[in-house]
Design a protein around this motif. Sequence first.
Motif, PDB file in Angstrom:
ATOM      1  N   ILE A  31       0.944  -1.109  -0.007  1.00 39.70           N
ATOM      2  CA  ILE A  31       0.089  -0.007  -0.062  1.00 39.70           C
ATOM      3  C   ILE A  31       0.871   1.142   0.031  1.00 39.70           C
ATOM      4  CG2 ILE A  31      -1.557   1.260   1.463  1.00 39.70           C
ATOM      5  CD1 ILE A  31      -2.627  -1.345   2.385  1.00 39.70           C
ATOM      6  N   SER A  37      -1.519  12.602   1.050  1.00 39.71           N
ATOM      7  CA  SER A  37      -2.595  11.506   1.866  1.00 39.71           C
ATOM      8  C   SER A  37      -1.996  11.247   3.368  1.00 39.71           C
ATOM      9  CB  SER A  37      -2.596   9.988   1.113  1.00 39.71           C
ATOM     10  OG  SER A  37      -3.381  10.109   0.000  1.00 39.71           O
ATOM     11  N   SER A  45      -1.448   6.490   9.094  1.00 42.97           N
ATOM     12  CA  SER A  45      -1.445   5.753   7.791  1.00 42.97           C
ATOM     13  C   SER A  45      -1.373   4.229   8.187  1.00 42.97           C
ATOM     14  CB  SER A  45      -0.097   6.316   7.103  1.00 42.97           C
ATOM     15  OG  SER A  45       0.967   6.043   7.706  1.00 42.97           O
ATOM     16  N   VAL A  48      -4.705   2.880   9.211  1.00 45.61           N
ATOM     17  CA  VAL A  48      -5.672   2.978   7.861  1.00 45.61           C
ATOM     18  C   VAL A  48      -5.170   1.714   6.895  1.00 45.61           C
ATOM     19  CG1 VAL A  48      -6.043   4.124   5.538  1.00 45.61           C
ATOM     20  CG2 VAL A  48      -5.833   5.548   7.692  1.00 45.61           C
ATOM     21  N   ALA A  49      -3.781   1.593   6.758  1.00 51.89           N
ATOM     22  CA  ALA A  49      -3.627   0.179   5.931  1.00 51.89           C
ATOM     23  C   ALA A  49      -4.009  -0.942   6.509  1.00 51.89           C
ATOM     24  CB  ALA A  49      -2.060   0.391   5.869  1.00 51.89           C
ATOM     25  N   LYS A  50      -4.100  -0.954   7.884  1.00 53.07           N
ATOM     26  CA  LYS A  50      -4.378  -2.249   8.597  1.00 53.07           C
ATOM     27  C   LYS A  50      -6.033  -2.435   8.326  1.00 53.07           C
ATOM     28  CE  LYS A  50      -5.002  -4.422  13.313  1.00 53.07           C
ATOM     29  NZ  LYS A  50      -4.617  -4.165  14.535  1.00 53.07           N
ATOM     30  N   ALA A  51      -6.693  -1.463   8.455  1.00 52.35           N
ATOM     31  CA  ALA A  51      -8.022  -1.452   8.106  1.00 52.35           C
ATOM     32  C   ALA A  51      -8.076  -2.005   6.581  1.00 52.35           C
ATOM     33  CB  ALA A  51      -8.853  -0.213   8.385  1.00 52.35           C
ATOM     34  N   MET A  52      -7.573  -1.417   5.691  1.00 48.75           N
ATOM     35  CA  MET A  52      -7.529  -1.714   4.318  1.00 48.75           C
ATOM     36  C   MET A  52      -7.359  -3.326   4.239  1.00 48.75           C
ATOM     37  SD  MET A  52      -5.767   1.617   2.699  1.00 48.75           S
ATOM     38  CE  MET A  52      -5.771   0.943   1.102  1.00 48.75           C
ATOM     39  N   ILE A  53      -6.439  -3.773   4.555  1.00 48.91           N
ATOM     40  CA  ILE A  53      -5.908  -5.155   4.710  1.00 48.91           C
ATOM     41  C   ILE A  53      -7.107  -6.024   5.362  1.00 48.91           C
ATOM     42  CG2 ILE A  53      -4.225  -6.742   5.493  1.00 48.91           C
ATOM     43  CD1 ILE A  53      -2.178  -4.755   4.909  1.00 48.91           C
ATOM     44  N   ALA A  55     -10.126  -5.220   5.361  1.00 50.12           N
ATOM     45  CA  ALA A  55     -11.230  -5.179   4.621  1.00 50.12           C
ATOM     46  C   ALA A  55     -11.031  -6.112   3.441  1.00 50.12           C
ATOM     47  CB  ALA A  55     -11.532  -3.609   4.163  1.00 50.12           C
ATOM     48  N   GLY A  56     -10.027  -6.190   2.834  1.00 49.72           N
ATOM     49  CA  GLY A  56      -9.485  -7.204   1.919  1.00 49.72           C
ATOM     50  C   GLY A  56      -9.690  -8.541   2.188  1.00 49.72           C
TER      51      GLY A  56
END
Length: 82
Positions: A31, A37, A45, A48-53, A55-56
């Motif tokens: 990411i 950003s 950040s 946010v990256a942890k939440a994105m992972i 969710a994926g």
Amino acid sequence: MSASLLEIVDLGDGEIVLQRADDDSEPLVVIQFSEESRVYMMENSLEVAKAMIQAGIQAVAVMAEQGEAEAESGAEGPRVLH
């Protein structure tokens, strides 16, 4: 994918990677946040990256369940992505 331990690492240059903890292979996920950003997110950040992972991973689990249900029902048709 094997059941190895995974880690999320902030490389400090706007990139955050998901990689195997016990291996020097290529990261599984990269990411990259722009400077704009990173300024907007301040020091969040990594969160946010942890939440994105997360969710994926959840999306893949749902897709796998849907694929199993479709395979069991024998229904094949066009897939619609919204």
